[in-house]
Design an enzyme around this catalytic site. Structure first.
Site, PDB file in Angstrom:
ATOM      1  N   HIS A 312      49.706  44.768  34.258  1.00  0.00           N
ATOM      2  CA  HIS A 312      50.039  46.160  34.538  1.00  0.00           C
ATOM      3  C   HIS A 312      51.283  46.543  33.769  1.00  0.00           C
ATOM      4  O   HIS A 312      52.176  45.705  33.609  1.00  0.00           O
ATOM      5  CB  HIS A 312      50.268  46.383  36.044  1.00  0.00           C
ATOM      6  N   ASP A 369      42.469  47.409  40.231  1.00  0.00           N
ATOM      7  CA  ASP A 369      41.071  47.462  39.828  1.00  0.00           C
ATOM      8  C   ASP A 369      40.347  46.135  39.976  1.00  0.00           C
ATOM      9  O   ASP A 369      39.136  46.059  39.808  1.00  0.00           O
ATOM     10  CB  ASP A 369      40.961  47.926  38.368  1.00  0.00           C
TER      11      ASP A 369
HETATM   12  N1  CMC Z   1      44.359  39.493  29.665  1.00  0.00           N
HETATM   13  C1  CMC Z   1      44.935  38.718  28.734  1.00  0.00           C
HETATM   14  N2  CMC Z   1      46.160  38.969  28.181  1.00  0.00           N
HETATM   15  C2  CMC Z   1      46.792  40.063  28.585  1.00  0.00           C
HETATM   16  C3  CMC Z   1      46.247  40.923  29.557  1.00  0.00           C
HETATM   17  C4  CMC Z   1      44.978  40.612  30.103  1.00  0.00           C
HETATM   18  N3  CMC Z   1      44.433  41.403  31.021  1.00  0.00           N
HETATM   19  N4  CMC Z   1      47.094  41.968  29.772  1.00  0.00           N
HETATM   20  C5  CMC Z   1      48.141  41.756  28.969  1.00  0.00           C
HETATM   21  N5  CMC Z   1      47.961  40.604  28.256  1.00  0.00           N
HETATM   22  C6  CMC Z   1      48.925  40.005  27.318  1.00  0.00           C
HETATM   23  C7  CMC Z   1      48.941  40.754  26.003  1.00  0.00           C
HETATM   24  O1  CMC Z   1      48.013  40.198  25.095  1.00  0.00           O
HETATM   25  C8  CMC Z   1      50.365  40.567  25.575  1.00  0.00           C
HETATM   26  O2  CMC Z   1      50.505  39.231  25.089  1.00  0.00           O
HETATM   27  P1  CMC Z   1      51.557  38.902  23.912  1.00  0.00           P
HETATM   28  O3  CMC Z   1      52.899  39.263  24.463  1.00  0.00           O
HETATM   29  O4  CMC Z   1      51.360  37.460  23.634  1.00  0.00           O
HETATM   30  O5  CMC Z   1      51.152  39.781  22.752  1.00  0.00           O
HETATM   31  C9  CMC Z   1      51.154  40.639  26.883  1.00  0.00           C
HETATM   32  O6  CMC Z   1      50.229  40.189  27.879  1.00  0.00           O
HETATM   33  C10 CMC Z   1      51.662  42.026  27.246  1.00  0.00           C
HETATM   34  O7  CMC Z   1      50.545  42.944  27.228  1.00  0.00           O
HETATM   35  P2  CMC Z   1      50.608  44.436  26.725  1.00  0.00           P
HETATM   36  O8  CMC Z   1      49.236  44.862  26.339  1.00  0.00           O
HETATM   37  O9  CMC Z   1      51.693  44.577  25.712  1.00  0.00           O
HETATM   38  O10 CMC Z   1      51.081  45.178  28.045  1.00  0.00           O
HETATM   39  P3  CMC Z   1      50.923  46.714  28.343  1.00  0.00           P
HETATM   40  O11 CMC Z   1      51.939  47.040  29.367  1.00  0.00           O
HETATM   41  O12 CMC Z   1      50.914  47.517  27.087  1.00  0.00           O
HETATM   42  O13 CMC Z   1      49.442  46.816  28.958  1.00  0.00           O
HETATM   43  C11 CMC Z   1      47.634  46.789  30.480  1.00  0.00           C
HETATM   44  C12 CMC Z   1      49.164  46.863  30.326  1.00  0.00           C
HETATM   45  C13 CMC Z   1      47.285  47.113  31.940  1.00  0.00           C
HETATM   46  C14 CMC Z   1      46.971  47.850  29.601  1.00  0.00           C
HETATM   47  C15 CMC Z   1      47.154  45.386  30.102  1.00  0.00           C
HETATM   48  O14 CMC Z   1      47.731  44.425  30.959  1.00  0.00           O
HETATM   49  C16 CMC Z   1      45.636  45.263  30.113  1.00  0.00           C
HETATM   50  O15 CMC Z   1      44.990  45.543  29.101  1.00  0.00           O
HETATM   51  N6  CMC Z   1      45.020  44.817  31.267  1.00  0.00           N
HETATM   52  C17 CMC Z   1      43.593  44.794  31.392  1.00  0.00           C
HETATM   53  C18 CMC Z   1      43.064  46.198  31.682  1.00  0.00           C
HETATM   54  C19 CMC Z   1      43.353  46.626  33.109  1.00  0.00           C
HETATM   55  O16 CMC Z   1      43.139  45.875  34.056  1.00  0.00           O
HETATM   56  N7  CMC Z   1      43.800  47.875  33.262  1.00  0.00           N
HETATM   57  C20 CMC Z   1      44.024  48.474  34.583  1.00  0.00           C
HETATM   58  C21 CMC Z   1      45.471  48.766  34.849  1.00  0.00           C
HETATM   59  S1  CMC Z   1      45.735  49.139  36.600  1.00  0.00           S
HETATM   60  C22 CMC Z   1      44.932  50.638  36.851  1.00  0.00           C
HETATM   61  C23 CMC Z   1      45.747  51.770  36.379  1.00  0.00           C
HETATM   62  O17 CMC Z   1      46.703  52.149  37.100  1.00  0.00           O
HETATM   63  O18 CMC Z   1      45.468  52.299  35.298  1.00  0.00           O
END
Ligand code: CMC
Length: 433
Positions: A312, A369
């Site tokens: 998140h 989710d």
């Molecule tokens: N599985 C594997 N690796 C992950 C995941 C995941 N679900 N989420 C983040 N990472 C890794 C990412 O690859 C990165 O690694 P590194 O630092 O080595 O490059 C690190 O963790 C940080 O991730 P980020 O993408 O920079 O973080 P963000 O804050 O931009 O993204 C997120 C947050 C929710 C989009 C992301 O965690 C994600 O894609 N999760 C899966 C989709 C999901 O469940 N979304 C629902 C969010 S809750 C409902 C809502 O309120 O919208």
């Protein structure tokens, strides 16, 4: 603490104000930066940018705290119903019985949908994604509920009657659209609901009532829906809510702003994750249930696969909504007498991720989710409708933010950029290129 900080750039010093929130959050007010230095701040994804001051929702991602207007999400999910929470979010205080009754009556008085909207619904191909249909129909509602014209002496900002009418219309009509989209997918005739029922109960009737059967109130389903909708009702400045605020800041109507919010919610990194989670769990089951294999895929940087429902932007410890939803999923499956192997796969995946160094180091925990789809599935809601259910829950949050933005007379949202393209070039006539 000081209320100003100095920013030194070469030989000059700029003084910037600090802004403090009621929970001691501190913001650096950079609004004078550009006039004083010709600089902007750069923050792709707005990871550390506050776009407004808001009194609606408080969230502490480190401590896993979520509060609507000061009330903890745990207490609201336990004790309140969705309409009370909607009132609270939108107007700032919990309603008394008279206020709640009036709110419900005002909503019910607006629960007529133009026959032409039905014709538009019927003209979508059966394969159309319900989020696309919902966003389009919400936009289409504008044509049938035209706004007062804005004139110089009739500014809509701060016009309480105009806002209240838009709010009750939206809260009346969107659930009907949601129910109809659902029924159409299931091949069921539209159900017009029953205005004698409560808000959420009527939604469940409009969605699930089978033709030629007497209506029977199902408390398990109504309670589950109330809880799910409350947990999704607001989440401060996320992607869709910021979209609603930014669209509304141009003085676009509530319906237009919410239609844009629905589109923003659709993506699988935001609300679309609930559908993606269930598809992922089903794929794992089909593949033989080897969760370790999918954990490896999620950690492999050359593989685009991510563990959906994990991680998140703001929660870096746990998502309080996920805790409540996990318990609720167990309870509902028990109460409905359903044994779903998907729930076991989800629990197994969570167990492994919580002790895996990749997930621990990156502070990736199950989010709202991860378990919500299991409940929707138990309620026989198809995968593609999950994000629509999220949108239904998020309506009061979007409305509250749109109203707050209007009452605060916030300026039109318009970020800046750092241009990295070509500098001035001479145009070459065709044949010289
Ligand atoms: N599985 C594997 N690796 C992950 C995941 C995941 N679900 N989420 C983040 N990472 C890794 C990412 O690859 C990165 O690694 P590194 O630092 O080595 O490059 C690190 O963790 C940080 O991730 P980020 O993408 O920079 O973080 P963000 O804050 O931009 O993204 C997120 C947050 C929710 C989009 C992301 O965690 C994600 O894609 N999760 C899966 C989709 C999901 O469940 N979304 C629902 C969010 S809750 C409902 C809502 O309120 O919208």
């Amino acid at each position: 603490m000081k209320n100003k900080v100095d920013l030194n750039i070469d030989d000059s010093k700029i003084e910037l104000n600090l802004v403090k929130g009621s929970e001691n959050e501190i913001g650096l007010d950079i609004s004078s930066l550009r006039t004083e230095s010709n600089m902007i701040t750069l923050d792709p994804g707005y990871k550390n940018t506050g776009s407004c001051k808001s009194k609606i929702t408080f969230l502490d991602g480190e401590k896993g705290i979520l509060r609507y207007r000061g009330y903890s999400i745990e207490e609201l999910a336990e004790k309140a119903n969705f309409l009370e929470v909607a009132f609270l979010l939108i107007f700032g205080e919990l309603p008394n019985q008279t206020q709640l009754n009036k709110f419900l009556i005002d909503i019910k008085e607006n629960s007529i949908i133009d026959e032409d909207i039905k014709r538009i619904l019927e003209s979508f191909p059966k394969s159309a994604h319900p989020m696309g249909i919902l966003s389009s129909l919400t936009s289409a509602l504008i044509a049938f509920n035209p706004e007062k014209k804005i004139s110089l002496d009739n500014k809509q900002n701060g016009d309480q009657d105009y806002m209240y009418n838009s709010i009750v219309k939206l809260l009346a009509k969107v659930p009907i659209l949601v129910a109809w989209v659902h029924r159409r997918r299931k091949g069921l005739p539209l159900d017009y609901g029953d205005n004698n029922l409560g808000y959420v109960e009527n939604i469940t009737k409009m969605m699930f009532q089978l033709p030629n059967q007497d209506y029977v109130n199902n408390k398990i389903i109504i309670d589950a829906m109330n809880k799910l909708l409350i947990l999704h009702a607001d989440h401060e400045q996320n992607c869709s809510t910021s979209t609603v605020r930014i669209v509304g800041s141009s003085e676009a109507s509530l319906f237009a702003s919410v239609a844009a919010g629905i589109s923003a919610l659709w993506g699988r990194l935001h609300g679309g994750a609930n559908q993606a989670v269930l598809e992922m769990l089903e794929a794992i089951k089909k593949d033989g249930g080897d969760t370790k294999k999918f954990m490896l895929k999620a950690k492999d940087k050359s593989d685009p696969f991510r563990l959906m429902g994990f991680g998140h932007r703001v929660y870096k410890n746990f998502d309080p909504r996920a805790k409540i939803i996990k318990v609720t999923a167990n309870k509902i499956l028990n109460e409905l007498g359903i044994s779903d192997p998907i729930l076991e796969i989800a629990k197994g995946l969570e167990k492994e991720a919580l002790k895996d160094s990749y997930f621990v180091e990156r502070k990736l925990y199950p989010n709202v989710d991860f378990y919500s789809g299991i409940i929707y599935k138990a309620l026989e809601i198809p995968n593609e409708m999950f994000t629509v259910m999220f949108a239904l829950g998020r309506l009061p949050g979007w409305v509250a933010h749109w109203r707050e933005m209007r009452l605060n007379n916030e300026p039109i949202g318009r970020p800046r950029q750092i241009y990295t393209g070509e500098t001035l070039r001479k145009f070459l006539e065709m044949g010289l290129r």
